[in-house]
Design an enzyme around this catalytic site. Structure first.
Site, short mmCIF file in Angstrom:
data_model
loop_
_atom_site.label_atom_id
_atom_site.label_comp_id
_atom_site.label_asym_id
_atom_site.label_seq_id
_atom_site.Cartn_x
_atom_site.Cartn_y
_atom_site.Cartn_z
N GLU A 123 1.01 -1.21 0.02
CA GLU A 123 -0.02 -0.01 0.12
C GLU A 123 0.97 1.25 -0.11
O GLU A 123 0.42 2.38 -0.78
CB GLU A 123 -0.88 0.03 1.21
CG GLU A 123 -1.85 -1.19 1.22
CD GLU A 123 -3.30 -1.18 0.23
OE1 GLU A 123 -2.98 -0.16 -0.67
OE2 GLU A 123 -3.91 -1.80 0.27
N ASP A 166 -4.74 -9.80 -7.72
CA ASP A 166 -4.85 -8.88 -8.90
C ASP A 166 -3.50 -8.16 -9.47
O ASP A 166 -3.24 -8.55 -10.61
CB ASP A 166 -5.91 -7.94 -8.38
CG ASP A 166 -5.73 -7.17 -6.99
OD1 ASP A 166 -4.70 -7.47 -6.52
OD2 ASP A 166 -6.64 -6.65 -6.43
N GLU A 179 -19.53 -5.19 -3.78
CA GLU A 179 -17.94 -5.76 -3.43
C GLU A 179 -17.75 -7.31 -3.80
O GLU A 179 -16.79 -7.61 -4.57
CB GLU A 179 -17.64 -5.66 -2.09
CG GLU A 179 -16.34 -5.62 -1.42
CD GLU A 179 -15.13 -4.77 -2.07
OE1 GLU A 179 -15.60 -3.81 -2.69
OE2 GLU A 179 -14.10 -4.90 -1.52
N GLU A 199 -12.25 0.02 -9.95
CA GLU A 199 -11.89 -1.05 -11.07
C GLU A 199 -13.01 -0.87 -12.45
O GLU A 199 -12.43 -1.17 -13.45
CB GLU A 199 -11.75 -2.31 -10.33
CG GLU A 199 -10.72 -2.46 -9.46
CD GLU A 199 -10.82 -1.99 -8.24
OE1 GLU A 199 -12.03 -1.88 -7.90
OE2 GLU A 199 -9.95 -1.73 -7.25
C1 DMJ Z 1 -6.54 0.54 -5.02
O1 DMJ Z 1 -5.50 0.73 -3.79
C2 DMJ Z 1 -5.76 -0.12 -5.75
O2 DMJ Z 1 -6.45 -0.12 -7.23
C3 DMJ Z 1 -5.50 -1.60 -5.72
O3 DMJ Z 1 -4.73 -2.28 -6.70
C4 DMJ Z 1 -6.67 -2.24 -5.22
N1 DMJ Z 1 -7.41 -1.65 -4.23
C5 DMJ Z 1 -7.63 -0.46 -4.39
C6 DMJ Z 1 -8.85 0.13 -5.33
O4 DMJ Z 1 -9.94 -0.80 -5.14
#
Ligand code: DMJ
Length: 610
Positions: free
Chosen positions: A190, A328, A446, A507
């Site tokens: 993060e 992901d 979600e 997304e």
């Molecule tokens: C963001 O911090 C980034 O896109 C990450 O890859 C996935 N989670 C969040 C958004 O949903």
């Protein structure tokens, strides 16, 4: 009847005044909102300061030194053909959004929402990670280094809010320090995608050297998490222990999430490219090499499990396989590394192609929808071994996080000139558009489960109430299917909704944006606008926008707001909404590649230090 001359005169004056006014108003609109490109970065005003030798993380003793660094690629090899264009050759046609005035009005609405959220952040939570958008409190879930401030920098620049950008950069320069944090644990992933990524992008767009210096501070702090016996990072990092006792006892974890290991590559590579110091690239290239070596040897060759053992460098421990949350962005970064390095022949290109082959074979499904839409989703697979035989069981889930996949395949399809990838990209992105449109609020939850068609291919998949109900019963502990559908407010085709929230995630619009840039079809702008209206209606609250608890609320009830606004709302979601209603040259995908937090990095251009 003859019209008196004086009336002609009055009419003439009115017409001329109107023409002059409309010209003036459209040109002022144009100058305020209609960027046709970015202002050239200003590399002179604030040159990059030398790294401060006293910065704690630069002085810390290395416990597990690297013997020799992987060299930073000096550009694509001669044998690598130039990459094909990513963006469409022409734009427009096909949708209502092709009208310029409509497009600009939509963009203005997005900008106003951003501006309101920014003002609230400034007023109530300046320099902190997040503002709570209903009660105006401050929160620090990301180390307290101003996540919203840093995540928003490039959005401010792109939206043309230059005065606010200047104020923000001055604050980052003066008041944000990566020397210390009040947090005990730092999430390395993060921190990399939001802080390091945000600082790099803001530097690249503006040319303000103070931002690169700060990015280097963040990078040097994070680099200390890689100081382990096998040089793989501690992804949930006890920063206090590192600060107080040094890095001697640090080790990578035996239970590491794939995404937290595999999606550091872009930021660290770009930091090496911009500073000329190969150590950051070296740190992530080692991870890339291990992933490449393990890729064909997992339970689903081509994919890696969601949980891996970074301590033992074992990438075949877990039995869950997914392109969704926790895995992901490892996949997302494969084609993006190709774009960043300008090279399809690197390990990243190979890994991308293999992973997509396996994901299409094992994770892809088509949901049964009332109108027989030709859409796709990536589900989640559990692999079990019975009598020495692998059994791959697909769980037909649909998660908001997985909606990034359409954009990934659209980019990959262009870079590898693969029309099949592009076709799957379109069907996946339409899947998320369909999921949005299926709920009463117009926003997808979600996590849901869907009833699958017999095959993902184009075979007819007629709607059947009976089959849908079978799917609902299979997910439910109750026997009365009608009551389950009614109580859980399941839209047709949905068999359960285990997580009913919408937390301002990007997304779906991210993939819609990439599809627009890749195809030039205004259809995608119109879908983005549908999404925008629904999200805006659902999430607007006292001070900004809030995550909501249930996108399928009871009839007549307003969904509860959760008083939470993660920094990706302003860093990512609003940026994609803004860009899709902008000229396609604004942050063109032929010049820029977005990290997973929507921070654009300049792609390889052939110039030194580029
Ligand atoms: C963001 O911090 C980034 O896109 C990450 O890859 C996935 N989670 C969040 C958004 O949903």
């Amino acid at each position: 009847m003859a019209i008196p001359r004086s009336r002609w005169l009055v009419a003439g004056v009115i017409v001329i005044t109107f023409l002059l006014w409309s010209r003036w108003s459209s040109s002022s609109l144009a100058s305020e909102y209609d960027h046709t490109g970015l202002l050239p970065p200003d590399f002179e005003k604030h040159p990059v300061p030398d790294p401060d030798p006293n910065f704690f993380w630069r002085r810390i003793k290395t416990s597990h030194p690297v013997e020799s660094f992987r060299p930073l690629p000096a550009g694509p090899p001669q044998s690598s053909p130039p990459l094909p264009r990513v963006q469409a050759a022409s734009f427009g046609g096909g949708g209502f959004s092709s009208t310029r005035a409509t497009r600009l009005a939509r963009r203005k609405a997005v900008r106003e929402t951003f501006s309101r959220a920014w003002d609230s952040y400034k007023m109530f939570a300046w320099l902190r990670d997040e503002v709570t958008p209903i009660t105006g409190q401050k929160r620090d879930p990301f180390g307290g280094w101003g996540a919203t401030l840093i995540d928003s920098l490039d959005t401010l620049w792109i939206m043309g809010m230059r005065r606010e950008f200047e104020i923000a950069v001055a604050a980052v320069d003066r008041d944000i320090s990566f020397e210390t944090t009040g947090a005990r644990e730092v999430n390395v992933f993060e921190t990399t995608i939001r802080f390091l990524g945000g600082l790099i992008a803001a530097y690249e767009l503006s040319g303000d050297g103070r931002l690169l210096a700060k990015a280097r501070d963040a990078g040097d702090m994070l680099y200390a998490a890689f100081d382990t016996p096998n040089r793989l990072p501690v992804t949930r990092w006890d920063i206090r222990a590192a600060r107080q006792q040094g890095t001697e006892a640090q080790a990578a974890s035996a239970d590491t999430l794939l995404a937290e290991l595999g999606s550091l590559s872009m930021e660290f590579t770009r930091l090496s490219q911009l500073t000329g110091d190969p150590k950051y690239f070296d740190a992530v290239q080692r991870i890339g090499e291990l992933l490449a070596a393990a890729q064909d040897k997992t339970k689903i060759p081509g994919l890696w499990p969601v949980h891996v053992d970074a301590a033992a460098q074992d990438f075949d421990v877990g039995s869950e396989y997914s392109l969704g949350g926790m895995a992901d962005s490892t996949y997302e970064y494969l084609p993006k590394m190709v774009a960043l390095l300008g090279d399809t022949q690197s390990i990243y290109g190979d890994m991308y192609l293999k992973s997509m082959r396996a994901a299409r074979e094992h994770l892809l499904y088509r949901p049964m929808t009332p109108k027989g839409d030709d859409v796709l989703f990536f589900g989640n697979a559990q692999v079990t071994r019975t009598n020495g035989k692998m059994d791959v069981k697909l769980d037909t889930e649909a998660t908001h996080l997985t909606c990034f996949a359409g954009g990934m395949l659209a980019l990959g399809g262009r870079l590898f000139a693969d029309d099949e990838h592009l076709a799957v990209a379109g069907r996946l992105t339409r899947g998320c558009v369909w999921a949005y449109a299926s709920t009463p609020t117009g926003v997808m939850p979600e996590l849901a489960h869907l009833q699958a068609c017999p095959s993902p291919d184009g075979d007819p998949c007629p709607w059947s109430d009976a089959r849908w109900h079978e799917g609902v019963i299979a997910r439910s502990s109750r026997a009365d299917v009608k009551k389950t559908v009614a109580d859980e407010r399941l839209p047709p085709g949905f068999t359960s909704i285990p997580d009913r929230r919408y937390i301002l995630r990007p997304e779906a619009v991210e993939s819609v944006f990439v599809m627009y840039r890749v195809t030039g079809d205004a259809y995608w702008q119109d879908r983005a606008w549908d999404m925008w209206l629904a999200i805006d209606r659902l999430t607007t609250c006292e001070l900004a926008n809030s995550a909501v608890a249930d996108v399928c609320p009871r009839d007549g009830e307003a969904p509860a707001k959760m008083d939470s606004m993660e920094s990706f709302w302003m860093g990512e979601t609003l940026k994609y909404f803004y860009l899709i209603f902008s000229e396609p040259e604004l942050v063109s995908l032929d010049e820029w590649v977005f990290n997973t937090e929507a921070h654009p990095f300049r792609r390889w251009t052939g110039a030194k230090g580029a």
